[in-house]
Design an enzyme around this catalytic site. Structure first.
Site, PDB file in Angstrom:
ATOM      1  N   GLY A 191       0.828  -1.210   0.000  1.00 53.20           N
ATOM      2  CA  GLY A 191       0.000   0.000   0.000  1.00 53.20           C
ATOM      3  C   GLY A 191       0.854   1.248   0.000  1.00 53.20           C
ATOM      4  O   GLY A 191       1.254   1.725   1.068  1.00 53.20           O
TER       5      GLY A 191
ATOM      6  N   GLY B  59       0.163   4.405  -0.660  1.00 49.56           N
ATOM      7  CA  GLY B  59      -0.517   5.704  -0.575  1.00 49.56           C
ATOM      8  C   GLY B  59       0.412   6.636   0.209  1.00 49.56           C
ATOM      9  O   GLY B  59       1.562   6.295   0.483  1.00 49.56           O
TER      10      GLY B  59
ATOM     11  N   MET C 296       0.551   7.564   3.400  1.00 51.39           N
ATOM     12  CA  MET C 296       1.085   7.050   4.667  1.00 51.39           C
ATOM     13  C   MET C 296       2.047   5.883   4.429  1.00 51.39           C
ATOM     14  O   MET C 296       3.093   5.784   5.067  1.00 51.39           O
ATOM     15  CB  MET C 296      -0.067   6.626   5.586  1.00 51.39           C
ATOM     16  N   GLY C 297       1.691   4.986   3.504  1.00 46.68           N
ATOM     17  CA  GLY C 297       2.528   3.826   3.208  1.00 46.68           C
ATOM     18  C   GLY C 297       3.880   4.245   2.655  1.00 46.68           C
ATOM     19  O   GLY C 297       4.933   3.728   3.047  1.00 46.68           O
TER      20      GLY C 297
ATOM     21  N   VAL D 219      -3.284  -0.183   3.932  1.00 48.90           N
ATOM     22  CA  VAL D 219      -4.410  -0.068   3.001  1.00 48.90           C
ATOM     23  C   VAL D 219      -5.593   0.506   3.777  1.00 48.90           C
ATOM     24  O   VAL D 219      -5.590   0.481   5.010  1.00 48.90           O
ATOM     25  CB  VAL D 219      -4.758  -1.455   2.386  1.00 48.90           C
TER      26      VAL D 219
ATOM     27  N   SER E 213       0.220   6.883  14.788  1.00 49.64           N
ATOM     28  CA  SER E 213      -0.259   8.265  14.804  1.00 49.64           C
ATOM     29  C   SER E 213       0.852   9.245  14.456  1.00 49.64           C
ATOM     30  O   SER E 213       2.011   9.018  14.783  1.00 49.64           O
ATOM     31  CB  SER E 213      -0.816   8.624  16.178  1.00 49.64           C
TER      32      SER E 213
ATOM     33  N   LYS F 275      -5.382   3.379  19.936  1.00 54.25           N
ATOM     34  CA  LYS F 275      -5.342   4.407  18.875  1.00 54.25           C
ATOM     35  C   LYS F 275      -6.698   5.102  18.753  1.00 54.25           C
ATOM     36  O   LYS F 275      -6.779   6.311  18.526  1.00 54.25           O
ATOM     37  CB  LYS F 275      -4.925   3.780  17.532  1.00 54.25           C
TER      38      LYS F 275
ATOM     39  N   HIS G 103      -6.915   7.504  21.494  1.00 56.90           N
ATOM     40  CA  HIS G 103      -6.052   8.630  21.096  1.00 56.90           C
ATOM     41  C   HIS G 103      -6.834   9.577  20.177  1.00 56.90           C
ATOM     42  O   HIS G 103      -6.820  10.799  20.356  1.00 56.90           O
ATOM     43  CB  HIS G 103      -4.803   8.090  20.375  1.00 56.90           C
ATOM     44  N   ASN G 104      -7.517   9.008  19.202  1.00 59.50           N
ATOM     45  CA  ASN G 104      -8.249   9.848  18.255  1.00 59.50           C
ATOM     46  C   ASN G 104      -9.425  10.550  18.920  1.00 59.50           C
ATOM     47  O   ASN G 104      -9.750  11.684  18.583  1.00 59.50           O
ATOM     48  CB  ASN G 104      -8.710   9.018  17.064  1.00 59.50           C
TER      49      ASN G 104
ATOM     50  N   GLU H 115      -7.981  13.323  20.593  1.00 60.84           N
ATOM     51  CA  GLU H 115      -7.612  14.270  19.510  1.00 60.84           C
ATOM     52  C   GLU H 115      -8.840  15.115  19.122  1.00 60.84           C
ATOM     53  O   GLU H 115      -8.758  16.335  19.009  1.00 60.84           O
ATOM     54  CB  GLU H 115      -7.106  13.451  18.320  1.00 60.84           C
TER      55      GLU H 115
ATOM     56  N   LYS I 130     -13.487  10.491   9.843  1.00 62.47           N
ATOM     57  CA  LYS I 130     -13.445   9.151   9.263  1.00 62.47           C
ATOM     58  C   LYS I 130     -14.068   8.117  10.181  1.00 62.47           C
ATOM     59  O   LYS I 130     -14.236   6.973   9.784  1.00 62.47           O
ATOM     60  CB  LYS I 130     -12.017   8.769   8.921  1.00 62.47           C
TER      61      LYS I 130
ATOM     62  N   HIS J 117     -38.463  -0.975  40.997  1.00 65.09           N
ATOM     63  CA  HIS J 117     -37.115  -1.485  40.735  1.00 65.09           C
ATOM     64  C   HIS J 117     -36.280  -1.636  42.000  1.00 65.09           C
ATOM     65  O   HIS J 117     -35.251  -2.311  41.983  1.00 65.09           O
ATOM     66  CB  HIS J 117     -36.392  -0.557  39.752  1.00 65.09           C
TER      67      HIS J 117
HETATM   68  C1  6PG Z   1      -3.245  10.434  13.733  1.00 65.48           C
HETATM   69  C2  6PG Z   1      -4.575  10.895  13.299  1.00 65.48           C
HETATM   70  C3  6PG Z   1      -4.942  10.296  12.001  1.00 65.48           C
HETATM   71  C4  6PG Z   1      -6.154  10.982  11.385  1.00 65.48           C
HETATM   72  C5  6PG Z   1      -7.415  10.242  11.694  1.00 65.48           C
HETATM   73  C6  6PG Z   1      -8.561  11.058  12.166  1.00 65.48           C
HETATM   74  O1  6PG Z   1      -3.176  10.024  14.872  1.00 65.48           O
HETATM   75  O2  6PG Z   1      -2.301  10.513  12.947  1.00 65.48           O
HETATM   76  O3  6PG Z   1      -5.554  10.568  14.240  1.00 65.48           O
HETATM   77  O4  6PG Z   1      -5.053   8.928  12.185  1.00 65.48           O
HETATM   78  O5  6PG Z   1      -6.188  12.287  11.714  1.00 65.48           O
HETATM   79  O6  6PG Z   1      -7.699   9.590  10.501  1.00 65.48           O
HETATM   80  O7  6PG Z   1      -9.151  11.651  11.119  1.00 65.48           O
HETATM   81  P1  6PG Z   1     -10.642  12.185  11.096  1.00 65.48           P
HETATM   82  O8  6PG Z   1     -10.591  13.527  11.733  1.00 65.48           O
HETATM   83  O9  6PG Z   1     -10.917  12.250   9.631  1.00 65.48           O
HETATM   84  O10 6PG Z   1     -11.539  11.221  11.785  1.00 65.48           O
END
Ligand code: 6PG
Length: 471
Positions: A11, A13, A15-16, A77, A131, A185, A188-189, A192, A263, A451
């Protein structure tokens, strides 16, 4: 023909490509394959001095043949069916002790399923959370590993080498079995999302409540980035606020439509938190805010009916208080995220190492921030204690929660939406209330459904005098 490769990657792309160059740069010979063969060869042709470390292959069989056994192959991928398709295509070509590593943003339930299938049919399988975006993949991401410990140990030399370093320590570690890496992860997101949302909220307070132009907002974020809020997300927020649009000459931020995409990883985190009864309201608010942001037409219709909020704050809030509110909000958001991981550790019987997670997040990843080192220290003292109760963070919260309160109150009074900050505050207030109002909920449940409840005096009577009178 090159020497056999130490590792393979599927893959190419964005990132790959970046990850493959990172691996090659760290001295590991890598074989690569991409669905479109021209991309594979272009990749080598454009790899400059790293080209000698890269073997492009035209078929999956060639890829497998190019790697030294026992083989490790990283999948980069798109998450979802593409991963299953690739595993199915590789399985007949691989030996039972070969290893497939899914480095995408997979739903951890899928990783659990793929791990179970690997255990039954081979080859080995791991899911790793990576990440740091494009830049991180190229120069050092944070890596959260899930699967068999022995498989992690097998590829750890490569993953440690390519990972970001915090004062020399690789930001890569084993999180636990099966989907543990992808679960971490996802959290983490989620963090984020909440961190980004809180920054967007204070940006809104500055823009609409304080009438500050983007350049001043950029300067404020830049100043905050030298204090407790020092973090990658504050740093890039300063940069985007300072940027100018090349087309219009206007501030770039002013030219960007206010409709946020996603996403799905944040949503997954929220859904899982609900399953685990582990509240993460700041993250929930952030997902809600993204969803609501995309309803642009409805928002415009709402503004037409109710008039435009916001109303200027007229000095009701200073930048210092806003910074303190952000500090409190950030601590509360991380405390919720770590509490979710702790709940999952128990529920899934995965002993996920909370201090190690904080250590892995100190560099390379999107949520990297100076606070994470202090969080690692606090979690190492007692991983089972909520982060907001650790003395270091309790002291921070004691000195900042009033500012958070004032910010949320000002937002409410002046029509400036601050949902993640407000949710963080409500969670904090509930978490510091010894006598909550759930006695009323219990009474209502007993009234309409018999209850039952527990009594404060320990007497065995489980019902109120209304039982039998309910509708
Ligand atoms: C990371 C990010 C990365 C990306 C995610 C979230 O840790 O590098 O989290 O994985 O930003 O795909 O993206 P969305 O904001 O589109 O959900």
């Amino acid at each position: 023909m090159n020497n056999p490769a130490s590792i393979g990657l599927i893959g190419l792309g964005t990132m790959g490509t970046m990850l493959a160059l990172n691996i090659a740069e760290k001295g590991f010979h890598i074989a690569v394959w991409n669905r479109t063969t021209t991309v594979t060869h272009e990749f080598k042709a454009e790899a400059g001095e790293l080209a000698s470390m890269i073997t492009p292959t035209d078929t999956l069989a060639d890829l497998v043949a190019a790697i030294k056994p026992p083989r490790s192959i990283i999948l980069m991928v798109p998450a979802g069916p593409a991963v299953d398709d690739m595993i199915a295509a590789l399985r007949p070509l691989l030996a039972p002790d070969d290893l497939i590593i899914d480095a995408g943003n997979a739903l951890f339930h899928d990783t659990n399923r793929r791990s179970a299938e690997a255990e039954a049919h081979g080859p080995h399988f791991m899911g790793i959370g990576v990440s740091g975006g494009e830049e991180g993949a190229r120069h050092g991401p944070a890596i959260m590993g899930g699967g068999l410990r022995s498989d992690w140990d097998r590829v750890a030399p490569v993953l440690d080498a390519i990972a970001a370093k915090y004062k020399g320590t690789p930001c890569a570690n084993y999180m636990g079995p099966a989907g543990a890496g992808h679960f971490v992860k996802a959290v983490h997101n989620g963090i984020e999302y909440a961190d980004m949302q809180m920054i967007a909220e204070v940006y809104g307070v500055m823009r609409d409540g304080m009438n500050m132009p983007p350049a001043e907002i950029a300067a404020t974020f830049r100043a905050w980035n030298t204090g407790p809020l020092q973090s990658y997300l504050i740093e890039i927020s300063a940069e985007v606020a300072a940027a100018t649009d090349t087309h219009s000459g206007k501030p770039m931020l002013d030219m960007i439509l206010d409709r946020a995409g996603q996403k799905g990883t944040g949503r997954w985190t929220v859904i899982e938190a609900q399953h685990l009864a582990a509240p993460i309201p700041a993250i929930e608010a952030a997902v809600m805010a993204r969803n609501l942001s995309s309803r642009l037409d409805e928002r415009i219709a709402g503004e037409a009916v109710f008039g435009a909020a916001p109303h200027p704050l007229n000095g009701a809030l200073g930048l210092m208080r806003l910074e303190q509110a952000m500090i409190a909000g950030k601590i509360l958001c991380y405390a919720q995220g770590f509490a979710l991981i702790s709940a999952a550790s128990t529920a899934f019987n995965w002993p996920m190492p909370l201090p190690e997670i904080a250590r892995v997040w100190r560099e390379g990843c999107i949520i990297r921030s100076s606070m994470l080192n202090d969080m690692a220290t606090a979690l190492a003292e007692d991983p089972n204690r909520n982060l907001m109760l650790a003395p270091f963070f309790a002291d921070h919260l004691k000195s900042t929660h009033t500012a958070l309160r004032q910010t949320v109150a000002a937002g409410a009074l002046h029509g400036l939406p601050v949902p993640a900050l407000a949710s963080g505050l409500s969670w904090f207030d509930m978490m510091r209330t010894g006598r909550s109002t759930a006695n009323m909920i219990q009474a209502q449940r007993d009234f309409f459904g018999a209850h039952g409840f527990e009594r404060v005096d320990g007497l065995p009577d489980k019902h109120g005098p209304w039982v039998g009178h309910g509708v």
